[in-house]
Scaffold this active site. Structure first.
Site, PDB file in Angstrom:
ATOM      1  N   LYS A 270       0.910  -1.131  -0.037  1.00  0.00           N
ATOM      2  CA  LYS A 270       0.034  -0.155   0.255  1.00  0.00           C
ATOM      3  C   LYS A 270       0.911   1.454  -0.038  1.00  0.00           C
ATOM      4  CE  LYS A 270      -2.395   1.504   3.503  1.00  0.00           C
ATOM      5  NZ  LYS A 270      -2.170   3.252   3.704  1.00  0.00           N
TER       6      LYS A 270
ATOM      7  N   LEU B 171      -5.724   6.458  -2.192  1.00  0.00           N
ATOM      8  CA  LEU B 171      -6.224   7.718  -2.230  1.00  0.00           C
ATOM      9  C   LEU B 171      -7.475   8.373  -1.543  1.00  0.00           C
ATOM     10  CD1 LEU B 171      -5.296   8.273  -5.941  1.00  0.00           C
ATOM     11  CD2 LEU B 171      -3.827   8.803  -3.964  1.00  0.00           C
ATOM     12  N   LYS B 172      -8.294   7.158  -0.922  1.00  0.00           N
ATOM     13  CA  LYS B 172      -9.380   7.454  -0.338  1.00  0.00           C
ATOM     14  C   LYS B 172     -10.193   8.595  -0.778  1.00  0.00           C
ATOM     15  CE  LYS B 172      -7.465   6.159   4.197  1.00  0.00           C
ATOM     16  NZ  LYS B 172      -6.109   5.908   3.745  1.00  0.00           N
TER      17      LYS B 172
ATOM     18  N   THR C 175      -9.672   3.765  11.480  1.00  0.00           N
ATOM     19  CA  THR C 175      -9.086   3.286  12.894  1.00  0.00           C
ATOM     20  C   THR C 175      -8.560   4.253  13.894  1.00  0.00           C
ATOM     21  OG1 THR C 175      -7.139   2.380  11.577  1.00  0.00           O
ATOM     22  CG2 THR C 175      -8.936   0.867  11.715  1.00  0.00           C
TER      23      THR C 175
ATOM     24  N   ARG D 191      -2.115  -5.484  15.559  1.00  0.00           N
ATOM     25  CA  ARG D 191      -0.746  -5.313  16.202  1.00  0.00           C
ATOM     26  C   ARG D 191      -0.339  -6.696  16.904  1.00  0.00           C
ATOM     27  NH1 ARG D 191      -1.142  -1.336  14.292  1.00  0.00           N
ATOM     28  NH2 ARG D 191      -0.786   0.954  15.425  1.00  0.00           N
TER      29      ARG D 191
ATOM     30  N   GLY E 226       1.755  -1.570   9.235  1.00  0.00           N
ATOM     31  CA  GLY E 226       2.842  -0.573   8.906  1.00  0.00           C
ATOM     32  C   GLY E 226       4.104  -0.831   9.678  1.00  0.00           C
TER      33      GLY E 226
END
Length: 232
Positions: free
Chosen positions: A39, A67-68, A119, A180, A209
């Site tokens: 991404k 790009l939302k 989130t 996580r 990420g």
């Protein structure tokens, strides 16, 4: 991992947000073909559409340009086509942009994910913005996205089990950021969950990420996530 037919290599999507090209290249070389997609967001803004083709010379994974999109249908379609022409495979739209807008993105032939409630919003913030609990808001937006024909829904780990249980959403993918390892720092995410619990709740893809991108060895970090997903 207890989901029949899905290999661990098809689950994780590294988020390359906030990285320069050299760092993104290093991450993709480290994780090789053991991801579903990668991404990007600000790399598209900073380096232009050519970054997609460049990164796809390094990785065989799909390119998700996050790009939302949230605009009038024709504008969304034009921007989505720009992503497609650059070699992108996946685009995001905001589910609150309503059905016609999402349909315009779907018409391009890209894999389209509709983002529901970010989130980064706490339950209290979601309540203030949407006037209802996060789960209710996410479900409402997911139903609109399903009607528009999108391929997947982006939601937090705390809503995925609710969405996955709904018969009217059958056939959609569920993509979850905010995942996580146990005990890891939540950082700027609010509605979070562990990799294993989120996958078992019904997620198809986990967006990861900094747990990968800031690791001393990204390949080891990815293998650690795989190990967690395979736990019984």
């Amino acid at each position: 991992m207890d989901r029949p037919g899905q290999k661990v290599e098809s689950i994780v999507i590294p988020a390359l947000d906030g990285l320069d090209v050299d760092k993104a290249e290093k991450i993709l070389k480290a994780v090789k073909s053991k991801i579903y997609a990668f991404k990007i967001h600000d790399l598209w803004d900073n380096r232009g559409p050519g970054i997609v083709a460049y990164l796809k010379t390094i990785s065989e994974a799909k390119a998700w340009v996050d790009l939302k999109l949230n605009d009038i249908p024709q504008t969304v379609k034009n921007r989505a086509l720009a992503v497609k022409n650059a070699g992108g495979d996946i685009i995001t739209v905001m589910a609150n942009g309503e059905i016609e807008m999402m349909m315009a993105a779907v018409e391009t032939g890209l894999e389209v994910y509709a983002v529901t409630v970010l989130t980064s919003l706490s339950e209290e913030q979601a309540q203030l913005i949407y006037g209802q609990p996060a789960k209710a808001a996410v479900l409402h937006l997911a139903r609109l996205a399903k009607l528009a024909g999108v391929h997947g829904i982006v939601c937090s780990p705390q809503e995925v089990a609710v969405l996955a249980s709904r018969p009217e959403l059958k056939g959609l993918k569920f993509i979850t950021p905010g995942v996580r390892s146990p005990g890891a720092d939540e950082q700027d995410q609010k509605r979070v969950g562990t990799h294993l619990a989120t996958f078992r709740g019904g997620a198809n893809h986990l967006v990861v990420g900094r747990e990968i991108t800031t690791a001393a060895d990204p390949a080891v970090a990815l293998e650690n996530i795989f190990f967690q997903l395979m736990a019984t």
